[in-house]
Write an enzyme that holds these catalytic residues in place. Structure first.
Site, PDB file in Angstrom:
ATOM      1  N   LYS A  22       0.852  -1.215   0.000  1.00 16.89           N
ATOM      2  CA  LYS A  22       0.000   0.000   0.000  1.00 16.89           C
ATOM      3  C   LYS A  22       0.877   1.250   0.000  1.00 16.89           C
ATOM      4  O   LYS A  22       0.629   2.178  -0.759  1.00 16.89           O
ATOM      5  CB  LYS A  22      -0.881   0.000   1.253  1.00 16.89           C
ATOM      6  CG  LYS A  22      -1.537   1.348   1.509  1.00 16.89           C
ATOM      7  CD  LYS A  22      -2.391   1.370   2.750  1.00 16.89           C
ATOM      8  CE  LYS A  22      -1.680   1.778   4.008  1.00 16.89           C
ATOM      9  NZ  LYS A  22      -1.446   3.216   4.184  1.00 16.89           N
ATOM     10  N   ASN A  23       1.899   1.252   0.848  1.00 10.91           N
ATOM     11  CA  ASN A  23       2.678   2.487   1.001  1.00 10.91           C
ATOM     12  C   ASN A  23       3.602   2.769  -0.182  1.00 10.91           C
ATOM     13  O   ASN A  23       4.120   3.877  -0.317  1.00 10.91           O
ATOM     14  CB  ASN A  23       3.462   2.461   2.316  1.00 10.91           C
ATOM     15  CG  ASN A  23       2.552   2.696   3.508  1.00 10.91           C
ATOM     16  OD1 ASN A  23       1.355   2.977   3.342  1.00 10.91           O
ATOM     17  ND2 ASN A  23       3.084   2.581   4.713  1.00 10.91           N
ATOM     18  N   ARG A  92      -4.138  11.106   4.582  1.00 13.61           N
ATOM     19  CA  ARG A  92      -3.076  12.107   4.655  1.00 13.61           C
ATOM     20  C   ARG A  92      -2.134  12.061   3.450  1.00 13.61           C
ATOM     21  O   ARG A  92      -1.590  13.079   3.045  1.00 13.61           O
ATOM     22  CB  ARG A  92      -2.241  11.860   5.905  1.00 13.61           C
ATOM     23  CG  ARG A  92      -2.879  12.283   7.168  1.00 13.61           C
ATOM     24  CD  ARG A  92      -1.866  12.105   8.258  1.00 13.61           C
ATOM     25  NE  ARG A  92      -0.571  12.671   7.856  1.00 13.61           N
ATOM     26  CZ  ARG A  92      -0.243  13.932   7.971  1.00 13.61           C
ATOM     27  NH1 ARG A  92      -1.071  14.781   8.507  1.00 13.61           N
ATOM     28  NH2 ARG A  92       0.940  14.370   7.563  1.00 13.61           N
ATOM     29  N   CYS A 116      -4.596  13.510  13.088  1.00  8.62           N
ATOM     30  CA  CYS A 116      -5.242  12.216  12.904  1.00  8.62           C
ATOM     31  C   CYS A 116      -5.079  11.453  14.192  1.00  8.62           C
ATOM     32  O   CYS A 116      -4.450  11.947  15.134  1.00  8.62           O
ATOM     33  CB  CYS A 116      -4.662  11.466  11.714  1.00  8.62           C
ATOM     34  SG  CYS A 116      -3.007  10.897  11.993  1.00  8.62           S
ATOM     35  N   ARG A 121       1.066  15.219  13.152  1.00  6.74           N
ATOM     36  CA  ARG A 121       1.609  14.947  11.815  1.00  6.74           C
ATOM     37  C   ARG A 121       1.679  16.178  10.915  1.00  6.74           C
ATOM     38  O   ARG A 121       0.963  16.285   9.916  1.00  6.74           O
ATOM     39  CB  ARG A 121       0.811  13.828  11.138  1.00  6.74           C
ATOM     40  CG  ARG A 121       0.846  12.546  11.914  1.00  6.74           C
ATOM     41  CD  ARG A 121       0.105  11.440  11.236  1.00  6.74           C
ATOM     42  NE  ARG A 121       0.854  10.810  10.163  1.00  6.74           N
ATOM     43  CZ  ARG A 121       0.415   9.748   9.502  1.00  6.74           C
ATOM     44  NH1 ARG A 121      -0.755   9.234   9.789  1.00  6.74           N
ATOM     45  NH2 ARG A 121       1.144   9.215   8.548  1.00  6.74           N
ATOM     46  N   ASP A 305       4.798   1.048  12.090  1.00  7.93           N
ATOM     47  CA  ASP A 305       3.532   0.438  11.666  1.00  7.93           C
ATOM     48  C   ASP A 305       3.336  -0.967  12.236  1.00  7.93           C
ATOM     49  O   ASP A 305       2.244  -1.524  12.124  1.00  7.93           O
ATOM     50  CB  ASP A 305       3.453   0.391  10.127  1.00  7.93           C
ATOM     51  CG  ASP A 305       3.181   1.769   9.544  1.00  7.93           C
ATOM     52  OD1 ASP A 305       2.838   2.683  10.306  1.00  7.93           O
ATOM     53  OD2 ASP A 305       3.307   1.924   8.309  1.00  7.93           O
ATOM     54  N   ILE A 327       8.618   7.513  16.553  1.00  7.48           N
ATOM     55  CA  ILE A 327       8.252   8.156  15.289  1.00  7.48           C
ATOM     56  C   ILE A 327       7.010   9.036  15.459  1.00  7.48           C
ATOM     57  O   ILE A 327       7.007  10.191  15.047  1.00  7.48           O
ATOM     58  CB  ILE A 327       7.999   7.108  14.177  1.00  7.48           C
ATOM     59  CG1 ILE A 327       9.209   6.176  14.009  1.00  7.48           C
ATOM     60  CG2 ILE A 327       7.649   7.790  12.845  1.00  7.48           C
ATOM     61  CD1 ILE A 327      10.458   6.812  13.469  1.00  7.48           C
ATOM     62  N   ARG A 397      -8.500  -0.094   5.487  1.00 11.29           N
ATOM     63  CA  ARG A 397      -7.653   0.905   4.803  1.00 11.29           C
ATOM     64  C   ARG A 397      -6.296   0.312   4.438  1.00 11.29           C
ATOM     65  O   ARG A 397      -5.661   0.784   3.495  1.00 11.29           O
ATOM     66  CB  ARG A 397      -7.419   2.117   5.712  1.00 11.29           C
ATOM     67  CG  ARG A 397      -8.612   3.035   5.824  1.00 11.29           C
ATOM     68  CD  ARG A 397      -8.259   4.268   6.616  1.00 11.29           C
ATOM     69  NE  ARG A 397      -7.145   4.990   6.018  1.00 11.29           N
ATOM     70  CZ  ARG A 397      -6.437   5.921   6.642  1.00 11.29           C
ATOM     71  NH1 ARG A 397      -6.725   6.246   7.882  1.00 11.29           N
ATOM     72  NH2 ARG A 397      -5.440   6.547   6.026  1.00 11.29           N
TER      73      ARG A 397
HETATM   74  C1  UD1 Z   1       4.579   7.030   6.114  1.00 11.64           C
HETATM   75  C2  UD1 Z   1       3.683   5.815   6.021  1.00 11.64           C
HETATM   76  C3  UD1 Z   1       3.188   5.407   7.415  1.00 11.64           C
HETATM   77  C4  UD1 Z   1       4.370   5.214   8.353  1.00 11.64           C
HETATM   78  C5  UD1 Z   1       5.289   6.434   8.344  1.00 11.64           C
HETATM   79  C6  UD1 Z   1       6.565   6.243   9.156  1.00 11.64           C
HETATM   80  C7  UD1 Z   1       2.651   6.051   3.850  1.00 11.64           C
HETATM   81  C8  UD1 Z   1       1.436   6.330   3.069  1.00 11.64           C
HETATM   82  N1  UD1 Z   1       2.554   6.130   5.170  1.00 11.64           N
HETATM   83  O1  UD1 Z   1       3.782   8.096   6.626  1.00 11.64           O
HETATM   84  O2  UD1 Z   1       2.463   4.191   7.285  1.00 11.64           O
HETATM   85  O3  UD1 Z   1       3.885   5.023   9.676  1.00 11.64           O
HETATM   86  O4  UD1 Z   1       5.678   6.740   6.980  1.00 11.64           O
HETATM   87  O5  UD1 Z   1       7.267   5.136   8.696  1.00 11.64           O
HETATM   88  O6  UD1 Z   1       3.692   5.725   3.313  1.00 11.64           O
HETATM   89  N2  UD1 Z   1       6.822  14.891  10.261  1.00 11.64           N
HETATM   90  C9  UD1 Z   1       6.996  16.221  10.550  1.00 11.64           C
HETATM   91  N3  UD1 Z   1       6.958  17.114   9.510  1.00 11.64           N
HETATM   92  C10 UD1 Z   1       6.757  16.726   8.209  1.00 11.64           C
HETATM   93  C11 UD1 Z   1       6.595  15.351   7.936  1.00 11.64           C
HETATM   94  C12 UD1 Z   1       6.629  14.453   8.985  1.00 11.64           C
HETATM   95  O7  UD1 Z   1       7.170  16.613  11.707  1.00 11.64           O
HETATM   96  O8  UD1 Z   1       6.745  17.584   7.321  1.00 11.64           O
HETATM   97  C13 UD1 Z   1       6.815  13.903  11.385  1.00 11.64           C
HETATM   98  C14 UD1 Z   1       5.446  13.226  11.516  1.00 11.64           C
HETATM   99  O9  UD1 Z   1       4.554  14.001  12.296  1.00 11.64           O
HETATM  100  C15 UD1 Z   1       5.810  11.928  12.185  1.00 11.64           C
HETATM  101  C16 UD1 Z   1       7.202  11.613  11.599  1.00 11.64           C
HETATM  102  O10 UD1 Z   1       7.699  12.838  11.074  1.00 11.64           O
HETATM  103  O11 UD1 Z   1       5.928  12.101  13.569  1.00 11.64           O
HETATM  104  C17 UD1 Z   1       7.165  10.557  10.492  1.00 11.64           C
HETATM  105  O12 UD1 Z   1       6.362  11.013   9.430  1.00 11.64           O
HETATM  106  P1  UD1 Z   1       6.593  10.587   7.916  1.00 11.64           P
HETATM  107  O13 UD1 Z   1       7.853   9.800   7.806  1.00 11.64           O
HETATM  108  O14 UD1 Z   1       6.428  11.783   7.062  1.00 11.64           O
HETATM  109  O15 UD1 Z   1       5.375   9.608   7.707  1.00 11.64           O
HETATM  110  P2  UD1 Z   1       4.303   9.608   6.530  1.00 11.64           P
HETATM  111  O16 UD1 Z   1       4.975   9.807   5.220  1.00 11.64           O
HETATM  112  O17 UD1 Z   1       3.165  10.474   6.906  1.00 11.64           O
END
Ligand code: UD1
Length: 419
Positions: A22-23, A92, A116, A121, A305, A327, A397
């Site tokens: 999915k990711n 998201r 969320c 996030r 995850d 995380i 999902r």
């Molecule tokens: C992706 C995955 C999700 C997984 C996560 C971490 C998808 C669709 N989802 O989510 O399943 O749990 O990676 O492996 O691929 N953050 C910030 N600022 C930003 C972006 C992120 O502070 O601009 C923080 C987030 O709040 C969170 C952490 O960084 O605490 C990790 O987020 P991120 O790696 O961006 O996860 P996603 O891409 O949302």
């Protein structure tokens, strides 16, 4: 609304096939916005988040044909620059349309995804990257408007290896003439899969240092055909389900190299793992599992995850264990539901202390996010008596027909309408 009815304490046995990731699927589907040519993606799982992405692509101007896990995406109308709140609030990852749309149209508008269940996030790293590329970002009544006259390739270091920001910025840079260097990038296997797809489209994206990606922008990209990598989170969830029930299961279509940290802790807990090509087998420990501490980290560390399903497993361990969630800020919502089943868990900020109990008891519990929901299903599989997991739409999902796969392995699980 649907829910799952589960009769626990049935060891899982047999073989199932793992779906495409999915990711990986979400960013790769969205990357098709970078071209007007036809793209064909294979092994696309039939999940709610994937269906939401199809709707988003159709809204933005693509035609989408989905059959037998293969999707064909073509250009239908001129691309729109703005994503609708109705779709973004459901998922998201919709924020990932910003990179491709900015690159193609020099302007994009995406509603801020909002909080969320698992925390705030923010998307500040995505936005900082676009600003470094020369774009202006403005908050217009809850939407982020990103616009630019000319994108400028540059060197950008991310302060945290965000998976989404890495994907968004790579996609944008593929159409920025010149050389972009992204450092401090995420190293998740889904990033490699996206890079592989982009290179098939004619992009020039490569890894340099371990945490650096170099993109040589091209004036345009073409169509491509691609098969998604196996879903390592679905694989890990089923490995834990096999282990917690003391079963013996084999999973086909896996990437063992993507799951090293998970296999290590499962083995340490007393489960036996064997791998042969793209299949992995697990036999659960003969007795209760040995307690093992984990902390979630960016890849190749233990994936956040799988933190929730792992917690379910540790609830019946012979002794105390600790989980540190490094995380996300609020990813322990499932603990209150596990406590309803008799689990003994103490949460203090980012740390959960688990005192294993002899066995869990069946109960009515409620899912509130994808992986927390999967953790509840995993826990009910080993619990005494009957359980109901409400709000199964969260689980849908991320897991395609989880009840069919588990039934195939001998679990007693059915989907029913909530009363
Ligand atoms: C992706 C995955 C999700 C997984 C996560 C971490 C998808 C669709 N989802 O989510 O399943 O749990 O990676 O492996 O691929 N953050 C910030 N600022 C930003 C972006 C992120 O502070 O601009 C923080 C987030 O709040 C969170 C952490 O960084 O605490 C990790 O987020 P991120 O790696 O961006 O996860 P996603 O891409 O949302």
């Amino acid at each position: 609304m649907d829910e799952f009815l589960i009769e626990g304490q049935q060891p899982l046995n047999g073989t199932i096939e793992i779906n495409g990731s999915k990711n990986s699927g979400l960013p790769i589907l969205i990357a098709t916005l970078l071209t007007d040519e036809e793209c064909v993606i294979n092994k696309v799982p039939d999940l709610r988040d994937i269906q939401t992405t199809f709707q988003l692509l159709k809204y933005l101007g693509k035609s989408v044909e989905y059959k037998n896990h293969t999707v064909t995406i073509k250009s239908d109308k001129p691309l729109k620059y703005a994503a609708p709140y109705e779709l973004v609030k459901q998922m998201r990852a919709s924020i990932l349309v910003a990179g491709p749309l900015l690159a193609r149209l020099k302007k994009t508008q995406v509603p801020l995804p909002g909080g969320c269940a698992i925390g705030l996030r923010p998307i500040d790293i995505h936005l900082k990257g676009f600003e470094e590329f020369g774009a202006k970002t403005t908050n217009v009544r809850g939407d982020i408007l990103i616009s630019v006259d000319k994108l400028v390739p540059t060197r950008f270091r991310m302060e945290f290896p965000s998976v989404g920001a890495t994907e968004n910025l790579i996609m944008c840079a593929t159409l920025m003439p010149g050389k972009t260097i992204l450092s401090g990038v995420a190293k998740e296997p889904e990033i490699d899969d996206l890079m592989d797809f982009l290179n098939k489209m004619g992009a020039n994206v490569k890894k340099h240092e371990p945490d650096e990606i170099i993109i040589e922008g091209k004036p345009s990209l073409g169509g491509a055909t691609h098969t998604l990598i196996p879903d390592r989170i679905e694989t890990g969830t089923f490995l834990i389900a096999g282990a917690i029930t003391g079963g013996n299961i084999t999973l086909a279509n896996c990437r063992v190299d993507h799951l090293k940290s998970v296999i290590d802790v499962l083995e340490y807990s007393g489960a036996k793992i064997s791998a042969d090509g793209d299949t992995i087998s697990v036999s659960g420990p003969k007795d209760r599992p040995r307690p093992v501490n984990v902390n979630t980290l960016p890849h190749p560390g233990f994936p956040t995850d799988l933190q929730a399903p792992w917690m379910s497993y540790m609830c019946i361990a012979k002794g105390k264990s600790k989980i540190e969630e490094d995380i996300f800020e609020n990813r322990f919502i499932h603990t209150a539901e596990l406590a309803r089943m008799g689990a003994n868990i103490l949460v203090d900020g980012k740390t959960a202390l688990i005192e294993g109990v002899e066995s869990l008891n069946g109960a009515s519990v409620m899912a509130s996010d994808i992986r927390g929901g999967a953790a509840l299903v995993v826990a009910t599989l080993c619990a005494k008596g009957q359980s109901v997991v409400q709000r199964s739409y969260h689980i849908d999902r991320g897991y395609e027909k989880i009840e069919d796969k588990l039934s195939k392995l001998g679990a007693r699980i059915t989907r029913q309408k909530s009363k």
